[in-house]
Design a protein around this motif. Sequence first.
Motif, PDB file in Angstrom:
ATOM      1  N   GLU A 168      20.797 -14.798  24.470  1.00 33.44           N
ATOM      2  CA  GLU A 168      20.568 -13.705  23.275  1.00 33.44           C
ATOM      3  C   GLU A 168      21.901 -12.569  23.701  1.00 33.44           C
ATOM      4  O   GLU A 168      21.585 -12.615  25.034  1.00 33.44           O
ATOM      5  N   GLY A 169      21.833 -12.564  23.254  1.00 32.33           N
ATOM      6  CA  GLY A 169      23.435 -10.925  23.346  1.00 32.33           C
ATOM      7  C   GLY A 169      23.326 -10.514  21.951  1.00 32.33           C
ATOM      8  O   GLY A 169      23.649 -11.487  21.162  1.00 32.33           O
ATOM      9  N   GLY A 170      24.317  -9.389  21.911  1.00 35.77           N
ATOM     10  CA  GLY A 170      25.436  -9.374  21.148  1.00 35.77           C
ATOM     11  C   GLY A 170      26.266  -7.417  21.240  1.00 35.77           C
ATOM     12  O   GLY A 170      26.830  -8.153  22.341  1.00 35.77           O
ATOM     13  N   PHE A 196      28.434  -8.429  16.373  1.00 38.47           N
ATOM     14  CA  PHE A 196      28.498  -9.873  17.916  1.00 38.47           C
ATOM     15  C   PHE A 196      27.128 -10.028  17.645  1.00 38.47           C
ATOM     16  O   PHE A 196      26.191  -9.870  17.661  1.00 38.47           O
ATOM     17  N   SER A 197      27.377 -11.352  16.763  1.00 37.69           N
ATOM     18  CA  SER A 197      25.973 -12.328  17.867  1.00 37.69           C
ATOM     19  C   SER A 197      26.318 -13.112  19.379  1.00 37.69           C
ATOM     20  O   SER A 197      27.821 -14.168  18.785  1.00 37.69           O
ATOM     21  N   PHE A 198      25.726 -13.147  20.311  1.00 36.54           N
ATOM     22  CA  PHE A 198      25.980 -14.094  21.327  1.00 36.54           C
ATOM     23  C   PHE A 198      24.559 -14.951  21.700  1.00 36.54           C
ATOM     24  O   PHE A 198      23.742 -15.726  22.816  1.00 36.54           O
ATOM     25  N   HIS A 199      23.529 -15.479  20.171  1.00 37.67           N
ATOM     26  CA  HIS A 199      22.192 -16.119  20.458  1.00 37.67           C
ATOM     27  C   HIS A 199      22.573 -17.448  20.706  1.00 37.67           C
ATOM     28  O   HIS A 199      23.802 -18.295  20.296  1.00 37.67           O
ATOM     29  N   HIS A 200      21.725 -18.415  21.263  1.00 39.67           N
ATOM     30  CA  HIS A 200      22.550 -19.493  21.522  1.00 39.67           C
ATOM     31  C   HIS A 200      22.763 -20.503  20.912  1.00 39.67           C
ATOM     32  O   HIS A 200      23.755 -21.100  21.338  1.00 39.67           O
ATOM     33  N   ALA A 202      29.053  -9.527  11.404  1.00 36.25           N
ATOM     34  CA  ALA A 202      30.224 -10.463  12.062  1.00 36.25           C
ATOM     35  C   ALA A 202      29.301 -11.564  12.800  1.00 36.25           C
ATOM     36  O   ALA A 202      30.166 -12.132  13.872  1.00 36.25           O
ATOM     37  N   SER A 203      27.942 -11.450  13.206  1.00 38.98           N
ATOM     38  CA  SER A 203      27.639 -12.400  13.820  1.00 38.98           C
ATOM     39  C   SER A 203      27.815 -13.954  13.890  1.00 38.98           C
ATOM     40  O   SER A 203      27.969 -14.159  15.547  1.00 38.98           O
ATOM     41  N   HIS A 204      28.203 -14.200  12.809  1.00 38.73           N
ATOM     42  CA  HIS A 204      29.193 -15.308  13.101  1.00 38.73           C
ATOM     43  C   HIS A 204      30.779 -15.526  13.484  1.00 38.73           C
ATOM     44  O   HIS A 204      31.125 -16.844  13.283  1.00 38.73           O
ATOM     45  N   ALA A 205      30.824 -14.814  13.510  1.00 33.29           N
ATOM     46  CA  ALA A 205      32.536 -14.369  13.306  1.00 33.29           C
ATOM     47  C   ALA A 205      33.482 -14.179  13.995  1.00 33.29           C
ATOM     48  O   ALA A 205      34.293 -13.913  13.628  1.00 33.29           O
ATOM     49  N   PHE A 219      21.227 -14.635   1.146  1.00 35.95           N
ATOM     50  CA  PHE A 219      21.360 -15.358   1.595  1.00 35.95           C
ATOM     51  C   PHE A 219      22.120 -15.073   3.328  1.00 35.95           C
ATOM     52  O   PHE A 219      23.205 -14.385   3.513  1.00 35.95           O
ATOM     53  N   THR A 220      21.363 -14.275   4.292  1.00 35.50           N
ATOM     54  CA  THR A 220      21.450 -14.038   5.470  1.00 35.50           C
ATOM     55  C   THR A 220      20.655 -14.777   6.280  1.00 35.50           C
ATOM     56  O   THR A 220      18.983 -14.807   5.657  1.00 35.50           O
ATOM     57  N   PHE A 221      19.586 -13.993   7.161  1.00 30.05           N
ATOM     58  CA  PHE A 221      18.950 -13.872   7.932  1.00 30.05           C
ATOM     59  C   PHE A 221      17.986 -12.466   8.322  1.00 30.05           C
ATOM     60  O   PHE A 221      18.486 -11.810   7.565  1.00 30.05           O
ATOM     61  N   VAL A 222      16.841 -13.570   8.410  1.00 29.68           N
ATOM     62  CA  VAL A 222      15.997 -11.694   8.530  1.00 29.68           C
ATOM     63  C   VAL A 222      16.181 -10.620   8.773  1.00 29.68           C
ATOM     64  O   VAL A 222      15.843  -9.991   8.652  1.00 29.68           O
ATOM     65  N   SER A 223      17.177 -10.553   9.787  1.00 34.98           N
ATOM     66  CA  SER A 223      17.579 -10.007  10.689  1.00 34.98           C
ATOM     67  C   SER A 223      17.761  -8.043  10.059  1.00 34.98           C
ATOM     68  O   SER A 223      17.759  -7.564   9.864  1.00 34.98           O
ATOM     69  N   CYS A 224      18.767  -8.904   8.970  1.00 34.22           N
ATOM     70  CA  CYS A 224      18.693  -7.470   8.846  1.00 34.22           C
ATOM     71  C   CYS A 224      18.064  -7.360   7.284  1.00 34.22           C
ATOM     72  O   CYS A 224      18.673  -6.098   6.961  1.00 34.22           O
ATOM     73  N   GLY A 225      17.163  -8.018   6.671  1.00 36.98           N
ATOM     74  CA  GLY A 225      16.878  -7.131   5.819  1.00 36.98           C
ATOM     75  C   GLY A 225      15.583  -6.630   6.729  1.00 36.98           C
ATOM     76  O   GLY A 225      15.327  -4.779   6.426  1.00 36.98           O
ATOM     77  N   ASN A 273      21.161  -6.595  22.836  1.00 33.74           N
ATOM     78  CA  ASN A 273      20.424  -7.776  23.256  1.00 33.74           C
ATOM     79  C   ASN A 273      20.639  -8.645  22.125  1.00 33.74           C
ATOM     80  O   ASN A 273      19.839  -9.902  22.570  1.00 33.74           O
ATOM     81  N   SER A 274      21.343  -7.989  21.538  1.00 37.22           N
ATOM     82  CA  SER A 274      21.242  -9.379  20.454  1.00 37.22           C
ATOM     83  C   SER A 274      21.969  -8.018  19.406  1.00 37.22           C
ATOM     84  O   SER A 274      22.472  -7.102  18.856  1.00 37.22           O
ATOM     85  N   ALA A 275      22.732  -9.557  18.276  1.00 40.99           N
ATOM     86  CA  ALA A 275      23.126  -8.928  16.677  1.00 40.99           C
ATOM     87  C   ALA A 275      21.839  -8.481  16.155  1.00 40.99           C
ATOM     88  O   ALA A 275      22.448  -6.832  15.730  1.00 40.99           O
ATOM     89  N   THR A 276      21.173  -8.176  16.094  1.00 38.53           N
ATOM     90  CA  THR A 276      19.746  -7.747  15.610  1.00 38.53           C
ATOM     91  C   THR A 276      19.695  -5.946  16.100  1.00 38.53           C
ATOM     92  O   THR A 276      20.105  -5.001  15.167  1.00 38.53           O
ATOM     93  N   SER A 277      19.845  -6.129  17.447  1.00 38.37           N
ATOM     94  CA  SER A 277      20.254  -4.408  18.192  1.00 38.37           C
ATOM     95  C   SER A 277      21.349  -4.138  17.492  1.00 38.37           C
ATOM     96  O   SER A 277      20.754  -2.811  17.330  1.00 38.37           O
ATOM     97  N   ALA A 278      22.855  -4.608  17.677  1.00 34.11           N
ATOM     98  CA  ALA A 278      23.501  -3.816  17.099  1.00 34.11           C
ATOM     99  C   ALA A 278      23.503  -3.434  15.715  1.00 34.11           C
ATOM    100  O   ALA A 278      23.882  -2.839  15.000  1.00 34.11           O
ATOM    101  N   LEU A 279      22.688  -4.214  14.454  1.00 30.70           N
ATOM    102  CA  LEU A 279      23.112  -3.969  13.070  1.00 30.70           C
ATOM    103  C   LEU A 279      21.402  -2.350  13.530  1.00 30.70           C
ATOM    104  O   LEU A 279      21.497  -1.581  12.171  1.00 30.70           O
ATOM    105  N   ASP A 280      20.213  -2.543  14.019  1.00 35.83           N
ATOM    106  CA  ASP A 280      19.415  -1.535  14.020  1.00 35.83           C
ATOM    107  C   ASP A 280      20.199  -0.075  14.044  1.00 35.83           C
ATOM    108  O   ASP A 280      20.566   0.856  13.358  1.00 35.83           O
TER     109      ASP A 280
HETATM  110  C1  LIG Z   1      23.995 -13.461   9.680  1.00 32.05           C
HETATM  111  C2  LIG Z   1      23.198 -12.981  10.938  1.00 32.05           C
HETATM  112  N1  LIG Z   1      22.919 -12.124  11.116  1.00 32.05           N
HETATM  113  C3  LIG Z   1      22.496 -11.259  12.665  1.00 32.05           C
HETATM  114  C4  LIG Z   1      21.692 -12.794  13.018  1.00 32.05           C
HETATM  115  C5  LIG Z   1      20.717 -12.407  14.469  1.00 32.05           C
HETATM  116  O1  LIG Z   1      21.284 -12.647  15.575  1.00 32.05           O
HETATM  117  P1  LIG Z   1      20.381 -12.866  16.501  1.00 32.05           P
HETATM  118  O2  LIG Z   1      19.941 -13.343  16.864  1.00 32.05           O
HETATM  119  O3  LIG Z   1      21.777 -12.862  17.813  1.00 32.05           O
HETATM  120  O4  LIG Z   1      19.904 -11.409  16.302  1.00 32.05           O
HETATM  121  C6  LIG Z   1      21.903 -13.904  13.119  1.00 32.05           C
HETATM  122  C7  LIG Z   1      20.855 -14.406  13.740  1.00 32.05           C
HETATM  123  O5  LIG Z   1      21.736 -16.108  13.233  1.00 32.05           O
HETATM  124  C8  LIG Z   1      22.590 -13.921  11.530  1.00 32.05           C
HETATM  125  O6  LIG Z   1      22.219 -15.665  11.567  1.00 32.05           O
END
Ligand SMILES: Cc1ncc(COP(=O)(O)O)c(C=O)c1O
Length: 375
Positions: free
Chosen positions: A188-190, A176-180, A154-157, A80-86, A54-61
Amino acid sequence: MRVPFNRPKFAARETEYVLSVLRSGKLRAGGDFTQKCQDLIASRLNNATVLITNSATSALDMSLILCDVGPEDEVIVPTFTFVSCGNSILSCGATPVFVDVEPDTLNIDLVSAASAITPRTKAIMPVHYAGSCYAVTGLRELADKHRIRIIEDASHAIASKVNGKEAGTFGETGAFSFHHSKNITCGEGGALIVNDDRLTDRAGVIHKYGTDYHAFRSGKKSHYEWTDRGSSFMASDLTAAVLLAQLERLDEISNERRATWNRYHDAFEVLERSGVTRPNYCTGSQHNGHIYYLLLPTAADRTAFIAAMASRGIEVTSHYVPLDLTPGGRKFGRSAGELPVAHSAAERLVRFPIWEGIGSLQDAVIEATLAELSF
Ligand SMILES: Cc1ncc(COP(=O)(O)O)c(C=O)c1O
């Protein structure tokens, strides 16, 4: 005139596929569209195991659980990254250790990453920022030397490559992220990518509430039950229907974005005389045109530029606040020394509108930018 920063484009096929799911009445996860998405992505990635989430965040979890990261462990992550990583590191009880990025691509800096390794380091979570690939060979050597796992964000890639090899295939696992906001989207997806076969079966369990449901479905068990850590990391087949239509056009979308990216890059070369810095991607790396950004000379220049472009109806925007500078980062993580490149870039970076179908509106963005930034 109004030029939005992002505008996803959907064709007739998204509607056709969504209607087909609705008519079938089978909206739950794991249906035909989900399977087709997984197969299509896997076929690009050396037949890696792919699970739609359901998101890249879930794939990282999921990745952190799969890599057995737990309390007492540290995970190295670019600041320099998104809060999901932390947060995904935190959700395992581990400590995020923030490192710097390198100036040309804003991807993880190998020297900074190496300096952060301790006996507690369990994994590294590099990001392919903007769809430009991090130094995959150098990081792999470092990780193998210290027996550390790579969780490849590889959310962006999606569709980016290094020497012909697709992003998503460089870590033990990837996301991977398939967010909007991404190149291809279902709102929302990954996807979780598993490149180490030894982790495949467990990934299926974690994906499905931590149960052996897949074994039950394939007839290996008479019932399913709770066997491991996990959660509801799946996405509905309705989501997958939109995603499949987008995935079928992945190369077309990526090519158009790359062309838009190249136009900005050529047009803005002249701004280097005014102290503006353009991205500088390494040879062998083929990006997917996810983000076009410039680094302006100062933070004040960036603030003024965003306001000036807004007054012309053009949306340009900053990006991440480095995690080590956020309240959450200070509370839950630690920094490996000074992180000057990330701090400076984050203050000065501005992202430009880039989307399929931007067409002649890009001329207006270029013209306005040259007018505002030719100091
Ligand atoms: C580098 C990076 N990782 C993870 C995410 C999280 O992606 P998602 O919104 O699919 O959970 C993002 C969101 O933009 C991101 O920029």
